[in-house]
Design a protein around this motif. Sequence first.
Motif, PDB file in Angstrom:
ATOM      1  N   ARG A 161      -2.379   8.051  13.319  1.00 14.07           N
ATOM      2  CA  ARG A 161      -2.908   7.333  12.158  1.00 14.07           C
ATOM      3  C   ARG A 161      -2.569   8.062  10.877  1.00 14.07           C
ATOM      4  O   ARG A 161      -2.356   9.267  10.869  1.00 14.07           O
ATOM      5  N   ALA A 162      -2.577   7.307   9.794  1.00 12.39           N
ATOM      6  CA  ALA A 162      -2.264   7.902   8.497  1.00 12.39           C
ATOM      7  C   ALA A 162      -3.139   7.299   7.407  1.00 12.39           C
ATOM      8  O   ALA A 162      -3.649   6.194   7.553  1.00 12.39           O
ATOM      9  N   PHE A 163      -3.290   8.041   6.327  1.00 11.52           N
ATOM     10  CA  PHE A 163      -4.004   7.533   5.164  1.00 11.52           C
ATOM     11  C   PHE A 163      -3.048   6.732   4.283  1.00 11.52           C
ATOM     12  O   PHE A 163      -1.889   7.121   4.100  1.00 11.52           O
ATOM     13  N   TYR A 164      -3.569   5.663   3.726  1.00 10.21           N
ATOM     14  CA  TYR A 164      -2.830   4.856   2.760  1.00 10.21           C
ATOM     15  C   TYR A 164      -3.727   4.562   1.572  1.00 10.21           C
ATOM     16  O   TYR A 164      -4.955   4.447   1.720  1.00 10.21           O
ATOM     17  N   LEU A 165      -3.115   4.421   0.406  1.00 16.12           N
ATOM     18  CA  LEU A 165      -3.836   3.907  -0.759  1.00 16.12           C
ATOM     19  C   LEU A 165      -3.674   2.394  -0.778  1.00 16.12           C
ATOM     20  O   LEU A 165      -2.553   1.885  -0.666  1.00 16.12           O
TER      21      LEU A 165
ATOM     22  N   SER B 117       0.854  -1.175   0.000  1.00 16.04           N
ATOM     23  CA  SER B 117       0.000   0.000   0.000  1.00 16.04           C
ATOM     24  C   SER B 117       0.900   1.239   0.000  1.00 16.04           C
ATOM     25  O   SER B 117       2.090   1.142   0.238  1.00 16.04           O
ATOM     26  N   THR B 118       0.312   2.390  -0.266  1.00 17.89           N
ATOM     27  CA  THR B 118       1.099   3.621  -0.381  1.00 17.89           C
ATOM     28  C   THR B 118       0.714   4.622   0.700  1.00 17.89           C
ATOM     29  O   THR B 118      -0.441   5.048   0.778  1.00 17.89           O
ATOM     30  N   PHE B 119       1.689   4.999   1.516  1.00 18.31           N
ATOM     31  CA  PHE B 119       1.479   6.013   2.547  1.00 18.31           C
ATOM     32  C   PHE B 119       1.156   7.351   1.894  1.00 18.31           C
ATOM     33  O   PHE B 119       1.781   7.729   0.895  1.00 18.31           O
ATOM     34  N   VAL B 120       0.176   8.057   2.439  1.00 18.11           N
ATOM     35  CA  VAL B 120      -0.126   9.387   1.909  1.00 18.11           C
ATOM     36  C   VAL B 120       0.246  10.466   2.930  1.00 18.11           C
ATOM     37  O   VAL B 120       1.133  11.270   2.682  1.00 18.11           O
ATOM     38  N   CYS B 121      -0.407  10.453   4.077  1.00 15.51           N
ATOM     39  CA  CYS B 121      -0.081  11.453   5.092  1.00 15.51           C
ATOM     40  C   CYS B 121      -0.738  11.104   6.423  1.00 15.51           C
ATOM     41  O   CYS B 121      -1.678  10.321   6.473  1.00 15.51           O
ATOM     42  N   TYR B 122      -0.195  11.669   7.459  1.00 18.17           N
ATOM     43  CA  TYR B 122      -0.806  11.546   8.781  1.00 18.17           C
ATOM     44  C   TYR B 122      -2.115  12.313   8.797  1.00 18.17           C
ATOM     45  O   TYR B 122      -2.324  13.238   8.003  1.00 18.17           O
ATOM     46  N   VAL B 123      -2.958  11.929   9.743  1.00 18.39           N
ATOM     47  CA  VAL B 123      -4.168  12.707   9.938  1.00 18.39           C
ATOM     48  C   VAL B 123      -4.643  12.545  11.390  1.00 18.39           C
ATOM     49  O   VAL B 123      -4.484  11.475  11.987  1.00 18.39           O
ATOM     50  N   ALA B 124      -5.157  13.622  11.944  1.00 19.62           N
ATOM     51  CA  ALA B 124      -5.757  13.558  13.277  1.00 19.62           C
ATOM     52  C   ALA B 124      -7.249  13.309  13.125  1.00 19.62           C
ATOM     53  O   ALA B 124      -7.893  13.928  12.265  1.00 19.62           O
ATOM     54  N   LEU B 125      -7.794  12.412  13.909  1.00 19.78           N
ATOM     55  CA  LEU B 125      -9.225  12.112  13.798  1.00 19.78           C
ATOM     56  C   LEU B 125     -10.059  13.375  13.944  1.00 19.78           C
ATOM     57  O   LEU B 125     -11.052  13.561  13.245  1.00 19.78           O
TER      58      LEU B 125
END
Lengths: 231, 231
Positions: free
Chosen positions: A211-215, A94-102
């Motif tokens: 947490r982070a978003f991934y594709l 999978s591909t890391f995109v960026c961190y994100v706060a809930l």
Amino acid sequence: METQTVAATSAGFASQHELLRAARHLAGRTIAELVHGLDCELPAEPVRNKGYVGRIVERALGLSASPLSAADFETLGVELKTLPVSVASRPRESTFVCYVALSSLVETPWEASRVAYKLARVLFVPIESEPHLTLAERRVGSAFLWSPTREQSALLQADYAEIAGRAASGELETLDARVGRVLQLRPKAAHGAVRVRASDGEGLPSMAQPRAFYLRAGFTAEVLRAALRED
Amino acid sequence: METQTVAATSAGFASQHELLRAARHLAGRTIAELVHGLDCELPAEPVRNKGYVGRIVERALGLSASPLSAADFETLGVELKTLPVSVASRPRESTFVCYVALSSLVETPWEASRVAYKLARVLFVPIESEPHLTLAERRVGSAFLWSPTREQSALLQADYAEIAGRAASGELETLDARVGRVLQLRPKAAHGAVRVRASDGEGLPSMAQPRAFYLRAGFTAEVLRAALRED
DNA sequence: CAGGATCCACTATTGGATCCCG
DNA sequence: CGGGATCCAATAGTGGATCCTG
């Protein structure tokens, strides 16, 4: 010398097209060859050196540690991602995109989100990465620029909405990496016990796993297939 | 008595619609209830009784061992299939369609094939079949008649062509259950050593593993979803 | 700690084997 | 042996954990 040609192109790019050309110039080279012109060490094995290839490709394209060249990519509005692929050109990860706060998820619509911004324009650099290959042996593939198609954008946005919705309603039990058809949320930290400041459902301070978003790999596989059809 | 109602409808059906109504009449009943009106034994456990539920549903719908009632279904042009599903209505298994000889595959176009004939019209009877449920406890779901949509037919035909093509060119190494997006070819016999008479690539006699067509669970899942949307 | 990512134990899927009946 | 199917060991897939750098 061949590798000097690469180094020579490393100062700022005037356009995305120029950047793409430089990236395509790397096609067919091994990581060992990229490193040769860059004055840096080459670890023997991939394990324990996870971000290495990504950083080498960044440097080969002139994104050095200096803020200036980082600004080049920023100015061009392009996100650089290496994509580990099997011989059959299937993404291995999978591909890391960026961190994100809930909490930011709850407040931020897709259009204004950092994940949407990062995915608006990506330079994917495929890297042939069979597990038996050492870092040195891995070979750069044919880079391509990508922006989400209308359908892809709809999928991404729907997944974002689903994830944001669960975050908003505090359904953290059901908000794991299984949510999302193409975009997913995963823990991202040095280890599982890492916690960062956050706010709970009522805005009260709490500690949460970063947490982070991934594709998903299936999504980048589709992106890659489309790019190969273009060629 | 309720179960006699079922038995009373078991003589020949005048139409597919009548058959469907009879099948829907079974919805919500457990296998134990079906058996109650049928004078037959109920094995305690599913294992070692693989075809049991299928045969019970056949009998409950009047397809007894007698050639006459078998002819009913034949005349109506309907294939009866039970479909084991999870609580989430997801098929738990692939669906057997029919045996096929590789040699006949080579000669027979899709339109003239037995697999196409059998799949032209199917009465699917979902059965809630969680592994922890005994046969008696398993419950009949809402039956539905299905014929392939244009898209589904195209998929089936393409898979058939792919499989037949590999059979024709003798690529038996690459002709395994992985071939086919929705339709697959698998061994089918009492055990793996069973062999039947066949002919090799040049028409010479040889021995081969018996094989059969199956629908992948992902395909019947799609069929089932469409049927549920109709309701 | 954010960002470059991959690792890998566990889960989910499924390909090939198998069971019973007539 | 064809037809009613399910079993289950092996493989594929992936969710959560982790590694290195600046």
